[in-house]
Write a protein that holds these residues in place. Structure first.
Motif, PDB file in Angstrom:
ATOM      1  N   MET A   1       0.891  -1.249   0.081  1.00 36.07           N
ATOM      2  CA  MET A   1      -0.103  -0.068   0.122  1.00 36.07           C
ATOM      3  C   MET A   1       1.015   1.351  -0.043  1.00 36.07           C
ATOM      4  N   ARG A   2       0.344   2.232  -0.668  1.00 35.43           N
ATOM      5  CA  ARG A   2       0.877   3.586  -0.670  1.00 35.43           C
ATOM      6  C   ARG A   2       0.704   4.309   0.760  1.00 35.43           C
ATOM      7  N   LEU A   3       1.540   4.750   1.375  1.00 33.61           N
ATOM      8  CA  LEU A   3       1.524   5.347   2.838  1.00 33.61           C
ATOM      9  C   LEU A   3       1.441   6.923   2.590  1.00 33.61           C
ATOM     10  N   ILE A   4       0.505   7.552   3.434  1.00 36.35           N
ATOM     11  CA  ILE A   4       0.218   8.787   3.398  1.00 36.35           C
ATOM     12  C   ILE A   4       0.465   9.344   4.667  1.00 36.35           C
ATOM     13  N   LEU A   5       1.274  10.454   5.107  1.00 38.93           N
ATOM     14  CA  LEU A   5       1.364  11.028   6.190  1.00 38.93           C
ATOM     15  C   LEU A   5       0.713  12.344   6.436  1.00 38.93           C
ATOM     16  N   ALA A   6      -0.390  12.619   7.166  1.00 42.32           N
ATOM     17  CA  ALA A   6      -1.316  13.518   7.288  1.00 42.32           C
ATOM     18  C   ALA A   6      -0.729  14.216   8.432  1.00 42.32           C
ATOM     19  N   SER A   7       0.291  14.830   8.424  1.00 39.63           N
ATOM     20  CA  SER A   7       1.028  15.548   9.490  1.00 39.63           C
ATOM     21  C   SER A   7       2.013  16.607   8.987  1.00 39.63           C
ATOM     22  N   ASN A   8       2.033  17.648   9.592  1.00 41.28           N
ATOM     23  CA  ASN A   8       3.057  18.644   9.359  1.00 41.28           C
ATOM     24  C   ASN A   8       4.237  18.721  10.291  1.00 41.28           C
ATOM     25  N   SER A   9       4.163  17.683  11.297  1.00 42.49           N
ATOM     26  CA  SER A   9       5.183  17.712  12.318  1.00 42.49           C
ATOM     27  C   SER A   9       6.385  17.072  11.769  1.00 42.49           C
TER      28      SER A   9
ATOM     29  N   ILE B   1       3.198  13.242   1.705  1.00 42.38           N
ATOM     30  CA  ILE B   1       2.643  14.205   2.763  1.00 42.38           C
ATOM     31  C   ILE B   1       1.427  14.512   2.120  1.00 42.38           C
ATOM     32  N   ARG B   2       0.394  14.502   2.930  1.00 45.80           N
ATOM     33  CA  ARG B   2      -1.071  15.256   2.446  1.00 45.80           C
ATOM     34  C   ARG B   2      -1.350  15.854   3.665  1.00 45.80           C
ATOM     35  N   LEU B   3      -1.908  17.316   3.413  1.00 39.52           N
ATOM     36  CA  LEU B   3      -2.257  18.197   4.400  1.00 39.52           C
ATOM     37  C   LEU B   3      -3.595  18.856   4.263  1.00 39.52           C
ATOM     38  N   HIS B   4      -4.547  18.777   4.930  1.00 46.77           N
ATOM     39  CA  HIS B   4      -5.768  19.289   5.109  1.00 46.77           C
ATOM     40  C   HIS B   4      -5.912  19.947   6.394  1.00 46.77           C
ATOM     41  N   ASP B   5      -6.476  21.250   6.349  1.00 52.28           N
ATOM     42  CA  ASP B   5      -7.120  21.947   7.779  1.00 52.28           C
ATOM     43  C   ASP B   5      -8.188  21.238   8.215  1.00 52.28           C
ATOM     44  N   VAL B   6      -8.054  20.761   9.635  1.00 57.96           N
ATOM     45  CA  VAL B   6      -8.869  19.931  10.368  1.00 57.96           C
ATOM     46  C   VAL B   6      -9.052  20.578  11.458  1.00 57.96           C
ATOM     47  N   ASP B   7     -10.421  20.902  12.167  1.00 55.52           N
ATOM     48  CA  ASP B   7     -10.315  21.453  13.582  1.00 55.52           C
ATOM     49  C   ASP B   7      -9.984  20.555  14.434  1.00 55.52           C
ATOM     50  N   GLU B   8      -9.270  20.923  15.535  1.00 54.58           N
ATOM     51  CA  GLU B   8      -8.885  20.113  16.468  1.00 54.58           C
ATOM     52  C   GLU B   8      -9.628  20.097  17.900  1.00 54.58           C
ATOM     53  N   ASP B   9     -10.990  20.352  17.505  1.00 52.71           N
ATOM     54  CA  ASP B   9     -12.146  20.581  18.855  1.00 52.71           C
ATOM     55  C   ASP B   9     -12.458  19.207  19.184  1.00 52.71           C
ATOM     56  N   PHE B  10     -12.786  18.829  20.355  1.00 55.26           N
ATOM     57  CA  PHE B  10     -13.457  17.656  20.740  1.00 55.26           C
ATOM     58  C   PHE B  10     -14.541  17.628  21.810  1.00 55.26           C
ATOM     59  N   PRO B  11     -15.411  16.674  21.787  1.00 59.40           N
ATOM     60  CA  PRO B  11     -16.614  16.695  22.633  1.00 59.40           C
ATOM     61  C   PRO B  11     -15.900  16.811  24.237  1.00 59.40           C
ATOM     62  N   PRO B  12     -16.698  17.812  25.041  1.00 58.88           N
ATOM     63  CA  PRO B  12     -16.113  17.981  26.227  1.00 58.88           C
ATOM     64  C   PRO B  12     -16.353  16.607  27.222  1.00 58.88           C
TER      65      PRO B  12
ATOM     66  N   VAL C   1      -3.805   6.499   4.963  1.00 59.11           N
ATOM     67  CA  VAL C   1      -3.264   7.399   5.489  1.00 59.11           C
ATOM     68  C   VAL C   1      -3.132   7.294   7.079  1.00 59.11           C
ATOM     69  N   ILE C   2      -2.049   7.849   7.543  1.00 60.89           N
ATOM     70  CA  ILE C   2      -1.778   7.892   8.684  1.00 60.89           C
ATOM     71  C   ILE C   2      -2.023   9.184   9.467  1.00 60.89           C
ATOM     72  N   THR C   3      -2.736   9.271  10.462  1.00 61.04           N
ATOM     73  CA  THR C   3      -2.944  10.556  11.291  1.00 61.04           C
ATOM     74  C   THR C   3      -2.809  10.343  12.775  1.00 61.04           C
ATOM     75  N   ALA C   4      -2.308  11.344  13.548  1.00 56.30           N
ATOM     76  CA  ALA C   4      -2.217  11.280  14.831  1.00 56.30           C
ATOM     77  C   ALA C   4      -2.448  12.568  15.555  1.00 56.30           C
ATOM     78  N   ASP C   5      -2.596  12.615  16.804  1.00 55.98           N
ATOM     79  CA  ASP C   5      -2.521  13.539  17.682  1.00 55.98           C
ATOM     80  C   ASP C   5      -2.160  13.412  18.989  1.00 55.98           C
ATOM     81  N   THR C   6      -1.312  14.155  19.368  1.00 56.84           N
ATOM     82  CA  THR C   6      -0.583  13.864  20.884  1.00 56.84           C
ATOM     83  C   THR C   6      -1.109  14.971  21.701  1.00 56.84           C
ATOM     84  N   ILE C   7      -1.522  14.588  22.901  1.00 61.44           N
ATOM     85  CA  ILE C   7      -2.032  15.599  23.985  1.00 61.44           C
ATOM     86  C   ILE C   7      -1.318  15.240  25.184  1.00 61.44           C
ATOM     87  N   VAL C   8      -1.172  16.424  26.096  1.00 65.15           N
ATOM     88  CA  VAL C   8      -0.593  16.068  27.665  1.00 65.15           C
ATOM     89  C   VAL C   8      -1.502  16.424  28.513  1.00 65.15           C
ATOM     90  N   CYS C   9      -1.691  15.600  29.493  1.00 58.22           N
ATOM     91  CA  CYS C   9      -2.604  15.489  30.614  1.00 58.22           C
ATOM     92  C   CYS C   9      -2.102  15.505  31.958  1.00 58.22           C
TER      93      CYS C   9
END
Length: 196
Positions: free
Chosen positions: A1-9, A25-36, A65-73
């Protein structure tokens, strides 16, 4: 499979390159809001899957496509990216001298409809930092693109992080051991690599 990284990191790009993976690399603007009501790992997994959904319609059947999000808690408080120096200083002041958890959520979404969502957790221990150290770090490294206002691979990580429980690479933004295992399970590793 052809891999796509959806990250600017740049850190995620380097980690995938170091694994020996070829990707686009493929980039789209995606909001990073999440349900409370979501907490901790749920937030990271939700955001990774939410980002992947934005790419679904444009994927060819042989693409993944590979997407990721890192949070600190800190406890149940989610510390995202600081908006400015004052917010970065406030975050680092809260983190210093304490342990906190870093969660990275990952979504692997294939053009044929298969999807895997997972997260990894690392506990990070910070020694107490002086206000001068915090100010120096912010002024010289401007950590405004980093959850929790720091990068473990940066100066503040070198002088402040005393111990990790879990994957160091997870704190950098991608639990590469889990990504590798899931790509192998999906049959998405390129020919010539172990597990392909």
């Amino acid at each position: 499979m052809r891999l796509i990284l959806a990250s600017n990191s740049p850190r995620r790009r380097q980690l995938l390159t170091d694994l020996g993976l070829a990707y686009e690399i493929r980039l789209h603007d995606v909001d990073e809001d999440f349900p409370p009501h979501l907490q901790r790992a749920e937030v990271a997994e939700y955001l990774a899957a939410h980002k992947a959904a934005a790419y679904a319609a444009g994927l060819a059947p042989d693409e993944l496509v590979i997407t990721a999000d890192t949070i600190v808690c800190l406890g149940d408080d989610v510390l995202n990216k600081p908006a400015n120096a004052a917010e970065a200083a406030a975050m680092l002041t809260r983190l210093q001298g304490r342990a906190h958890d870093v969660f990275t959520g990952v979504c692997l979404r294939a053009g044929d409809g298969r999807q895997v969502v997972f997260s990894d957790q690392t506990t990070v221990h910070f020694r107490p930092l002086s206000p001068a150290e915090i100010d120096f770090y912010i002024a010289h490294y401007q950590p405004f693109d980093k959850a929790g206002a720091y990068g473990a691979q940066d100066w503040v990580g070198m002088v402040g992080v005393t111990r990790l429980e879990g994957s160091y690479f997870n704190v950098m933004g991608l639990p590469v051991h889990r990504v590798w295992a899931e790509l192998a399970r999906l049959g998405a590793l390129p020919a010539g690599l172990p597990g392909a």
